[in-house]
Enzyme design. Structure first.
Site, PDB file in Angstrom:
ATOM      1  CE  LYS A  37      -0.691   0.109   4.994  1.00 34.68           C
ATOM      2  NZ  LYS A  37      -1.487  -0.439   6.095  1.00 34.68           N
ATOM      3  NE  ARG A 132      -6.495  -0.093  11.497  1.00 32.49           N
ATOM      4  CZ  ARG A 132      -5.511  -0.150  10.607  1.00 32.49           C
ATOM      5  NH1 ARG A 132      -4.744   0.915  10.406  1.00 32.49           N
ATOM      6  NH2 ARG A 132      -5.294  -1.235   9.902  1.00 32.49           N
TER       7      ARG A 132
HETATM    8  C1  PLP Z   1      -0.776  -1.371   6.722  1.00 33.51           C
HETATM    9  C2  PLP Z   1      -1.241  -2.656   7.231  1.00 33.51           C
HETATM   10  C3  PLP Z   1      -0.346  -3.719   7.356  1.00 33.51           C
HETATM   11  C4  PLP Z   1       1.139  -3.577   7.075  1.00 33.51           C
HETATM   12  O1  PLP Z   1       1.690  -2.762   8.070  1.00 33.51           O
HETATM   13  P1  PLP Z   1       3.273  -2.459   8.135  1.00 33.51           P
HETATM   14  O2  PLP Z   1       3.472  -1.846   9.466  1.00 33.51           O
HETATM   15  O3  PLP Z   1       3.575  -1.558   6.992  1.00 33.51           O
HETATM   16  O4  PLP Z   1       3.951  -3.773   8.016  1.00 33.51           O
HETATM   17  C5  PLP Z   1      -0.842  -4.935   7.781  1.00 33.51           C
HETATM   18  N1  PLP Z   1      -2.147  -5.089   8.074  1.00 33.51           N
HETATM   19  C6  PLP Z   1      -3.045  -4.095   7.976  1.00 33.51           C
HETATM   20  C7  PLP Z   1      -4.472  -4.352   8.309  1.00 33.51           C
HETATM   21  C8  PLP Z   1      -2.621  -2.842   7.564  1.00 33.51           C
HETATM   22  O5  PLP Z   1      -3.510  -1.840   7.474  1.00 33.51           O
END
Ligand code: PLP
Length: 355
Positions: A37, A132
């Protein structure tokens, strides 16, 4: 042709990082979802992570997954933001799995999947304290009973997300809630839950120390692969590259000026009242790079003698000591996560892929 500002993306380093994380994880029975992302699902980056052996690719946006699919990147793909009801048809068309925390959403995905003649995998999120997404742990058994009756969806597993909103650390206790629920469900329903997804890059420390609790089968990793750090203390992880991304910006003014503005102080462009340290008369460089391109407060200069003083929408101001700077000089920075996100999403920044 290179342009400024630009983001240089070293794909070989990203593949190396993915391979190292995948190897560490495999030794503890964990598969890696490579999360794209922060790069808006850039297919070049996705391919680099696949080359490094990630089992799946995850992204928060259906549009990014579509972008990867159109470019021929092999999946499977997980949508890692809770699906919008209004996007259910696109979600099941583009993603193989999604993270879910609502039975209404699961029903909508099931109907969309039936219309498309597919099965959609769902990973039920459990909130173990970060506040969250996720069902409260005691709601999970009832939710799962309902989800198991929905046609078109397959319960693929359970997941948690930590250290995002509440900055809560993963621990044997909170991950134990997840693995405990997974074990109970598997024995109660005599079903197999292949995915027990234990979080994001904040869990990498456990992976590096070899303390990942048994029963976790998957981690979803973005920042750890991209920037080579865990995300509890932003400690660099041994064996990973920390400079796969470099931001480059160009000087448009170089002049010796005082370090404290002259006149009455009001609000700056972002509504803050600034304070200035008196550093004497010094060499100041204005870069053609601002908040529209990057969060300059999360850039780290690659060179000695470069200090970021501040900036505005389109400018970043540096103090440069120890050498003469010139108009047209390029300055290089390692971006933190916030800057990396902005650099990737800004249409003004060239993305230069280096292989
Ligand atoms: C962004 C995200 C991740 C990845 O997080 P990082 O800290 O970049 O490894 C994993 N799971 C969810 C639900 C996320 O929103």
């Amino acid at each position: 042709m290179t342009r400024n500002p630009r983001l240089e993306i070293n794909l070989a380093k990203l593949t190396d990082n993915a391979r190292t994380v995948v190897g560490r994880a495999a030794a503890q029975g964990v598969e890696i979802v490579g999360v794209t992302k922060v790069c808006c699902g850039a297919p070049e980056v996705a391919m680099a992570l696949k080359k490094g052996g990630v089992a799946m690719l995850g992204d928060s946006r259906v549009e990014n997954i579509a972008r990867m699919r159109e470019a021929g990147v092999p999946g499977p793909f997980v949508l890692i933001r809770l699906p919008m009801l209004s996007q259910a048809d696109d979600v099941v068309r583009q993603a193989d799995y999604s993270l879910v925390s609502d039975v209404t959403t699961v029903r909508a995905l099931g109907q969309a999947a039936a219309r498309a003649g597919r099965k959609h995998g769902v990973i039920v999120m459990v909130d173990v304290g970060d506040l969250r997404e996720g069902f409260w742990p005691d709601q999970v058994p009832v939710a799962v009973d309902e989800i198991l009756t929905v046609d078109g969806v397959e319960l693929a597993g359970l997941g948690v997300n930590l250290t995002c909103y509440g900055a809560i650390c993963p621990s044997p206790a909170n991950l134990g809630i997840l693995t405990g629920l997974a074990a109970d469900l598997q024995s109660r329903h005599s079903l197999k839950l292949p995915i027990v997804s234990g979080g994001n890059s904040s869990s990498l420390g456990m992976l590096w120390n070899g303390t990942m609790p048994g029963g976790i089968t998957q981690l979803r990793i973005g920042e750890g692969i991209m920037l080579g750090c865990e995300t509890l203390e932003r400690e660099c992880l041994q064996g990973l590259h920390h400079d796969a991304f470099v931001a480059v910006a160009e000087a448009v003014e170089v002049r010796r000026k005082p370090s404290v503005p002259i006149g009455e102080v009001a609000q700056d462009v972002f509504g803050n009242v600034p304070a200035f340290e008196d550093r004497g008369v010094h060499q100041r460089v204005i870069l053609a790079l601002g908040r529209q391109d990057a969060m300059f407060d999360s850039l780290v200069p690659c060179d000695e003698g470069v200090l970021i003083l501040g900036g505005s929408s389109d400018h970043t101001i540096l103090e440069v000591s120890g050498r003469e700077a010139h108009i047209g000089d390029e300055f290089r920075f390692t971006p933190g996560y916030g800057a990396l996100l902005a650099l990737n999403t800004s249409p003004y920044v060239q993305k230069l892929f280096l292989s």
